[in-house]
Design a protein around this motif. Sequence first.
Motif, mmCIF file in Angstrom:
data_model
loop_
_atom_site.group_PDB
_atom_site.id
_atom_site.type_symbol
_atom_site.label_atom_id
_atom_site.label_comp_id
_atom_site.label_asym_id
_atom_site.label_seq_id
_atom_site.Cartn_x
_atom_site.Cartn_y
_atom_site.Cartn_z
ATOM 1 N N ARG A 281 0.811 -1.219 0.000
ATOM 2 C CA ARG A 281 0.000 0.000 0.000
ATOM 3 C C ARG A 281 0.847 1.273 0.000
ATOM 4 O O ARG A 281 0.567 2.190 -0.774
ATOM 5 C CB ARG A 281 -0.969 0.012 1.189
ATOM 6 C CG ARG A 281 -1.738 1.332 1.341
ATOM 7 C CD ARG A 281 -2.933 1.220 2.221
ATOM 8 N NE ARG A 281 -3.992 0.438 1.598
ATOM 9 C CZ ARG A 281 -4.874 0.953 0.738
ATOM 10 N NH1 ARG A 281 -4.798 2.215 0.364
ATOM 11 N NH2 ARG A 281 -5.808 0.179 0.230
ATOM 12 N N ASP A 282 1.850 1.367 0.864
ATOM 13 C CA ASP A 282 2.630 2.599 0.941
ATOM 14 C C ASP A 282 3.289 2.919 -0.392
ATOM 15 O O ASP A 282 3.278 4.072 -0.859
ATOM 16 C CB ASP A 282 3.687 2.498 2.034
ATOM 17 C CG ASP A 282 3.090 2.586 3.430
ATOM 18 O OD1 ASP A 282 1.897 2.944 3.547
ATOM 19 O OD2 ASP A 282 3.805 2.285 4.404
ATOM 20 N N GLU A 283 3.859 1.906 -1.013
ATOM 21 C CA GLU A 283 4.521 2.108 -2.313
ATOM 22 C C GLU A 283 3.489 2.427 -3.383
ATOM 23 O O GLU A 283 3.725 3.274 -4.264
ATOM 24 C CB GLU A 283 5.313 0.857 -2.685
ATOM 25 C CG GLU A 283 6.182 1.037 -3.924
ATOM 26 C CD GLU A 283 7.025 -0.184 -4.241
ATOM 27 O OE1 GLU A 283 7.781 -0.135 -5.236
ATOM 28 O OE2 GLU A 283 6.927 -1.183 -3.506
ATOM 29 N N ALA A 284 2.340 1.764 -3.310
ATOM 30 C CA ALA A 284 1.283 2.005 -4.295
ATOM 31 C C ALA A 284 0.747 3.430 -4.187
ATOM 32 O O ALA A 284 0.456 4.072 -5.205
ATOM 33 C CB ALA A 284 0.153 1.002 -4.102
ATOM 34 N N ARG A 285 0.617 3.935 -2.961
ATOM 35 C CA ARG A 285 0.113 5.296 -2.784
ATOM 36 C C ARG A 285 1.064 6.311 -3.394
ATOM 37 O O ARG A 285 0.636 7.252 -4.077
ATOM 38 C CB ARG A 285 -0.083 5.600 -1.290
ATOM 39 C CG ARG A 285 -1.220 4.849 -0.624
ATOM 40 C CD ARG A 285 -1.465 5.374 0.773
ATOM 41 N NE ARG A 285 -2.053 6.702 0.729
ATOM 42 C CZ ARG A 285 -2.168 7.497 1.792
ATOM 43 N NH1 ARG A 285 -1.684 7.108 2.954
ATOM 44 N NH2 ARG A 285 -2.733 8.681 1.676
ATOM 45 N N ILE A 286 2.353 6.131 -3.169
ATOM 46 C CA ILE A 286 3.342 7.064 -3.724
ATOM 47 C C ILE A 286 3.319 7.019 -5.250
ATOM 48 O O ILE A 286 3.332 8.056 -5.923
ATOM 49 C CB ILE A 286 4.742 6.742 -3.175
ATOM 50 C CG1 ILE A 286 4.805 7.062 -1.682
ATOM 51 C CG2 ILE A 286 5.819 7.506 -3.939
ATOM 52 C CD1 ILE A 286 6.083 6.625 -0.997
ATOM 53 N N ARG A 287 3.260 5.815 -5.790
ATOM 54 C CA ARG A 287 3.224 5.673 -7.249
ATOM 55 C C ARG A 287 1.949 6.298 -7.815
ATOM 56 O O ARG A 287 1.991 6.976 -8.852
ATOM 57 C CB ARG A 287 3.307 4.196 -7.630
ATOM 58 C CG ARG A 287 3.276 3.958 -9.119
ATOM 59 C CD ARG A 287 3.626 2.535 -9.482
ATOM 60 N NE ARG A 287 3.529 2.300 -10.903
ATOM 61 C CZ ARG A 287 3.871 1.176 -11.507
ATOM 62 N NH1 ARG A 287 4.367 0.173 -10.802
ATOM 63 N NH2 ARG A 287 3.756 1.043 -12.808
ATOM 64 N N ALA A 288 0.826 6.088 -7.136
ATOM 65 C CA ALA A 288 -0.447 6.641 -7.604
ATOM 66 C C ALA A 288 -0.396 8.167 -7.633
ATOM 67 O O ALA A 288 -0.856 8.803 -8.592
ATOM 68 C CB ALA A 288 -1.589 6.163 -6.713
ATOM 69 N N VAL A 289 0.147 8.762 -6.584
ATOM 70 C CA VAL A 289 0.221 10.223 -6.508
ATOM 71 C C VAL A 289 1.060 10.781 -7.650
ATOM 72 O O VAL A 289 0.684 11.758 -8.305
ATOM 73 C CB VAL A 289 0.787 10.665 -5.141
ATOM 74 C CG1 VAL A 289 1.109 12.153 -5.155
ATOM 75 C CG2 VAL A 289 -0.207 10.363 -4.034
ATOM 76 N N LYS A 290 2.203 10.165 -7.898
ATOM 77 C CA LYS A 290 3.078 10.640 -8.978
ATOM 78 C C LYS A 290 2.377 10.550 -10.336
ATOM 79 O O LYS A 290 2.428 11.487 -11.155
ATOM 80 C CB LYS A 290 4.369 9.823 -9.007
ATOM 81 C CG LYS A 290 5.288 10.059 -7.819
ATOM 82 C CD LYS A 290 6.524 9.172 -7.919
ATOM 83 C CE LYS A 290 7.467 9.379 -6.763
ATOM 84 N NZ LYS A 290 8.661 8.497 -6.839
ATOM 85 N N GLU A 291 1.715 9.421 -10.587
ATOM 86 C CA GLU A 291 1.045 9.250 -11.868
ATOM 87 C C GLU A 291 -0.142 10.191 -11.996
ATOM 88 O O GLU A 291 -0.394 10.734 -13.088
ATOM 89 C CB GLU A 291 0.608 7.794 -12.036
ATOM 90 C CG GLU A 291 1.775 6.827 -12.188
ATOM 91 C CD GLU A 291 1.336 5.411 -12.527
ATOM 92 O OE1 GLU A 291 0.172 5.236 -12.955
ATOM 93 O OE2 GLU A 291 2.151 4.490 -12.362
ATOM 94 N N LEU A 292 -0.876 10.401 -10.915
ATOM 95 C CA LEU A 292 -2.005 11.326 -10.953
ATOM 96 C C LEU A 292 -1.554 12.748 -11.243
ATOM 97 O O LEU A 292 -2.246 13.494 -11.942
ATOM 98 C CB LEU A 292 -2.777 11.278 -9.630
ATOM 99 C CG LEU A 292 -3.682 10.067 -9.423
ATOM 100 C CD1 LEU A 292 -4.142 9.982 -7.973
ATOM 101 C CD2 LEU A 292 -4.884 10.128 -10.361
ATOM 102 N N ASN A 293 -0.398 13.133 -10.732
ATOM 103 C CA ASN A 293 0.110 14.474 -10.999
ATOM 104 C C ASN A 293 0.310 14.673 -12.494
ATOM 105 O O ASN A 293 -0.099 15.695 -13.069
ATOM 106 C CB ASN A 293 1.417 14.698 -10.237
ATOM 107 C CG ASN A 293 1.845 16.151 -10.218
ATOM 108 O OD1 ASN A 293 2.643 16.579 -11.045
ATOM 109 N ND2 ASN A 293 1.315 16.916 -9.270
ATOM 110 N N HIS A 294 0.906 13.686 -13.160
ATOM 111 C CA HIS A 294 1.112 13.765 -14.607
ATOM 112 C C HIS A 294 -0.224 13.788 -15.351
ATOM 113 O O HIS A 294 -0.404 14.557 -16.304
ATOM 114 C CB HIS A 294 1.948 12.581 -15.092
ATOM 115 C CG HIS A 294 3.389 12.638 -14.677
ATOM 116 N ND1 HIS A 294 4.243 13.638 -15.078
ATOM 117 C CD2 HIS A 294 4.130 11.809 -13.897
ATOM 118 C CE1 HIS A 294 5.444 13.432 -14.569
ATOM 119 N NE2 HIS A 294 5.402 12.332 -13.847
#
Length: 206
Positions: free
Chosen positions: A53-66
């Motif tokens: 979850r922690d890694e997925a949240r960080i990845r999700a945030v980065k992709e959502l920003n783009h």
Amino acid sequence: MSYLFILDSGHLDNGPFLKVFSKQLGSLNLPPSVFIHGDSEYTDRIMQTGFMRDEARIRAVKELNHRLIALFADEGVACVGLNPYQRGLLTTDEHDEITTDTTFLNGLLEHTHVMLSNLTSDKVSDDTNLMPLGNLAAVLDEALDFDAVIAISKNETDPGSDIFVNGNKNAENKLPDELENSPISFTVISMKDLNSLEVFNHKISS
């Protein structure tokens, strides 16, 4: 005038809503403003591919920003996208004090909107943290002194509804759940408040 808009998790996964929202923003031609966001249900979809979850949240945030940058650009709202941990834009020290690089942010806001994620950095542990949106809004407002900190009513979810843009006089603007108990107050808007600059200014000043 300067504004801080909060894109809460309940709206981030709603592509049709975001398209209408960014289109209406584009028509208002507002001065450069800051938009902040965290993660969304997209995190769960990333977890299904095997991420914790922690890694997925960080990845999700980065992709959502783009994705948000691209979506807003399609509607004529140009933004610079940033994850604050990348250049020490927001950092937490050993005393839990948060430092904001206001000089850099103000420099950007002289020219363009800014799309900020909630990924901040910890000077002590060098970890990347996901700051709650309400706390992030409070930190940025203290640093930049916005004319309004704006949240979108959690009632605004269905762009296909007849009342989505024109409004329902009986509908109450409700603060998104994740912003409850935040350290600051918000101006909660609905889509009808973005129908014109006159309407928007009246809402912000009321």
